[in-house]
Design an enzyme around this catalytic site. Structure first.
Site, PDB file in Angstrom:
ATOM      1  N   VAL A 122       0.820  -1.201   0.000  1.00 58.93           N
ATOM      2  CA  VAL A 122       0.000   0.000   0.000  1.00 58.93           C
ATOM      3  C   VAL A 122       0.862   1.263   0.000  1.00 58.93           C
ATOM      4  CG1 VAL A 122      -0.167   0.145   2.528  1.00 58.93           C
ATOM      5  CG2 VAL A 122      -2.038   1.019   1.127  1.00 58.93           C
ATOM      6  N   GLU A 123       2.175   1.102   0.188  1.00 58.45           N
ATOM      7  CA  GLU A 123       3.061   2.276   0.221  1.00 58.45           C
ATOM      8  C   GLU A 123       3.994   2.256  -1.001  1.00 58.45           C
ATOM      9  OE1 GLU A 123       4.355   3.508   4.252  1.00 58.45           O
ATOM     10  OE2 GLU A 123       3.262   1.783   5.006  1.00 58.45           O
ATOM     11  N   MET A 124       5.232   1.736  -0.853  1.00 55.94           N
ATOM     12  CA  MET A 124       6.176   1.815  -1.956  1.00 55.94           C
ATOM     13  C   MET A 124       6.193   0.540  -2.812  1.00 55.94           C
ATOM     14  SD  MET A 124       9.023   3.862   0.276  1.00 55.94           S
ATOM     15  CE  MET A 124      10.232   4.293  -0.959  1.00 55.94           C
TER      16      MET A 124
END
Lengths: 346, 346
Positions: free
Chosen positions: B136-138
């Site tokens: 969900v981030e990088m």
């Protein structure tokens, strides 16, 4: 014996001097075609590059609250640490949309005749007004942006200092002028090629051959001046139109600005300064190798099937165009207040 | 007459001295509860804060190529110009996903007992390994990240200098250690409150009242130490559980780390340093006003219905915790090569 020594010494001197003489001719010719990046920030008509205006411009350039989502700033697509670009084929914008064209570098953009691949903005100030409003990029509006800036007293004070004497300095026009002032400082002087232009023998033999080919093959016809490009518009595929992967049919370039048939698939010649830092290449951003980009240009623009050695030489020359990247201190931005519009990612 | 003058002078002196004396008592008590941010970078067990390691860490912190898409760097969510946060309710990540919790500040994070809202990372190095891998981030992997770093000789050289004597310095562990070293420099000493702790009378009357209330009402029970928080875990809703907008039922906090019933809805007490810069507040990031956050805490954690004056005083005191933001020069990042994995936005 004395004579022989004298003659031999002269002969050796002549041989040693020969490349230097050739270099000097090439240097003189190059100085007719190109120009070094100035060592200091250039003047801009209609703007004042004061310290206050530059500092405000840096704040605006780095502030993601200039976008509706709160995620994107100018820096997102024109990263000062990455050669002034984002290193993506085309930029990612609001809602994870992908933009239609590759992000051009902000470095030395001040020297371009106009901004954007199709030259639709006359200068950097006009350019700065585009992405903040583009739905596919920052998706903001001038009103919402000014509401954001006006909500923070440190921003209001910075506008007052940057635009002294103006009763209402927080305007969209001044927002753009401040960014232009900051971007005018983003120049990269003193590349090895600029040192060569200024008289130093900073290029090796391969790079000299590359420069010679760059001129002889006709690259310099479009890629000339201080930015080695960025000065005029040319059809992509002047001689032979590249494949649709490199030149997508849906993007007709400057035609979309002028609606003139002769501007079909016409783009501003890309400036070549720091080209080794700004892959991927072309407005479509699909070519990652500098050598491949040179080969594509040879066929499409010059009708020249450049040899592998020529391509390698030209690419080696182009890598001498990397200048000194200015030191940019990340600005400290004022905190949001209760009056600051909230980020709207959805 | 002489006596009268003497007495009067003494009386005036006593009145004038009274607040100063009270301040000194409050200062002494405050120094038992809190501590100033050190003026220099702290030592970190198991790491070496060398210039080379800090510089490498800065490069990694600012490099969006650490993410799969090429859009996100550590800086995206922990913006050094925005109080070390992103100013969003919850962060935007890969594919425009929104993360589950508000991004905590990187400033002074080195002083926290552990990292993340639930303390699931023991230190900043362990923390740095999380977001790069989170889908969900990088959305990257350690292997892909190391392939990226190894593809650029300037990065390899920077790792060699930062980790001298190591045969294979480009490792995921060293990536994390370098980021930790950089982040250890991101401290904000010399706030007005720290100057007060050190003996200067830098707080005005309202701020003094706020400090007194902060202690008297019990805030300092959890928000103590150098970071005024960040040192231990407490149930959110110790006295009265807030509404689901502030405390979403789906996020059970430290329970998800320890699977212990007593850790249900338990979070690390938020550090309060620079709190005026880091809205929106709480792990849910839904409260934008510092005053409202103070009121919520009063009811939820202390069972105290703080008066409007008390809330205003405490908020005024909290605004004295803003320290000196360190100067961060944006690093110049090495150019990608043919071996660098291409951005994968989709």
């Amino acid at each position: 014996m004395k004579d022989f020594t004298f003659t031999a010494t002269c002969a050796i001197a002549a041989v040693l001097a020969a490349p230097a003489l050739a270099n000097d001719d090439l240097r003189a010719f190059s100085n007719d075609l190109f120009a070094p990046i100035p060592m200091s920030t250039p003047d801009i008509a209609g703007n004042i590059i004061s310290r206050q205006r530059v500092d405000l411009g840096a704040m605006l350039f780095f502030d993601p609250r200039m976008s509706r989502s709160g995620l994107f700033s100018c820096q997102s697509c024109h990263n000062v640490g990455l050669g002034g670009v984002d290193g993506l084929t085309t930029s990612i914008g609001h809602g994870w949309q992908q933009g239609p064209r590759n992000s051009p570098t902000v470095y030395n953009a001040v020297f371009n005749i106009a901004q954007f691949w199709d030259g639709r903005a006359a200068d950097l100030a006009e350019q700065a007004m585009g992405p903040v409003q583009a739905g596919v990029e920052m998706n903001n509006t001038p009103d919402r942006l000014l509401e954001t800036l006006s909500s923070m007293e440190d921003y209001v004070a910075a506008f007052q200092e940057a635009f002294p004497g103006e009763a209402e300095p927080v305007t969209f026009q001044n927002f753009a002028l401040a960014i232009e002032a900051f971007e005018a400082t983003l120049t990269t002087p003193n590349s090895r090629f600029d040192q060569f232009l200024n008289g130093a023998d900073t290029l090796n033999e391969q790079e000299i051959r590359g420069l010679q080919s760059f001129i002889d093959e006709g690259c310099a016809a479009c890629h000339a001046g201080v930015n080695m490009g960025g000065q005029d518009y040319y059809p992509f595929g002047l001689v032979e139109r590249p494949g649709a992967n490199v030149l997508p049919e849906g993007d007709r370039g400057r035609f979309e600005v002028t609606r003139t048939a002769t501007d079909d698939y016409v783009f501003r010649a890309s400036p070549l300064r720091n080209i080794e830092l700004t892959a991927p290449y072309f407005h479509s951003g699909v070519v990652w190798s500098l050598e491949e980009a040179v080969a594509v240009m040879g066929v499409a623009q010059l009708g020249a099937d450049l040899s592998e050695d020529q391509i390698a030489d030209i690419a080696a020359f182009l890598r001498t165009l990397t200048g000194e990247i200015p030191q940019v201190v990340h600005p400290v931005l004022p905190p949001s207040t209760d009056a600051t519009p909230r980020p709207e990612p959805m």
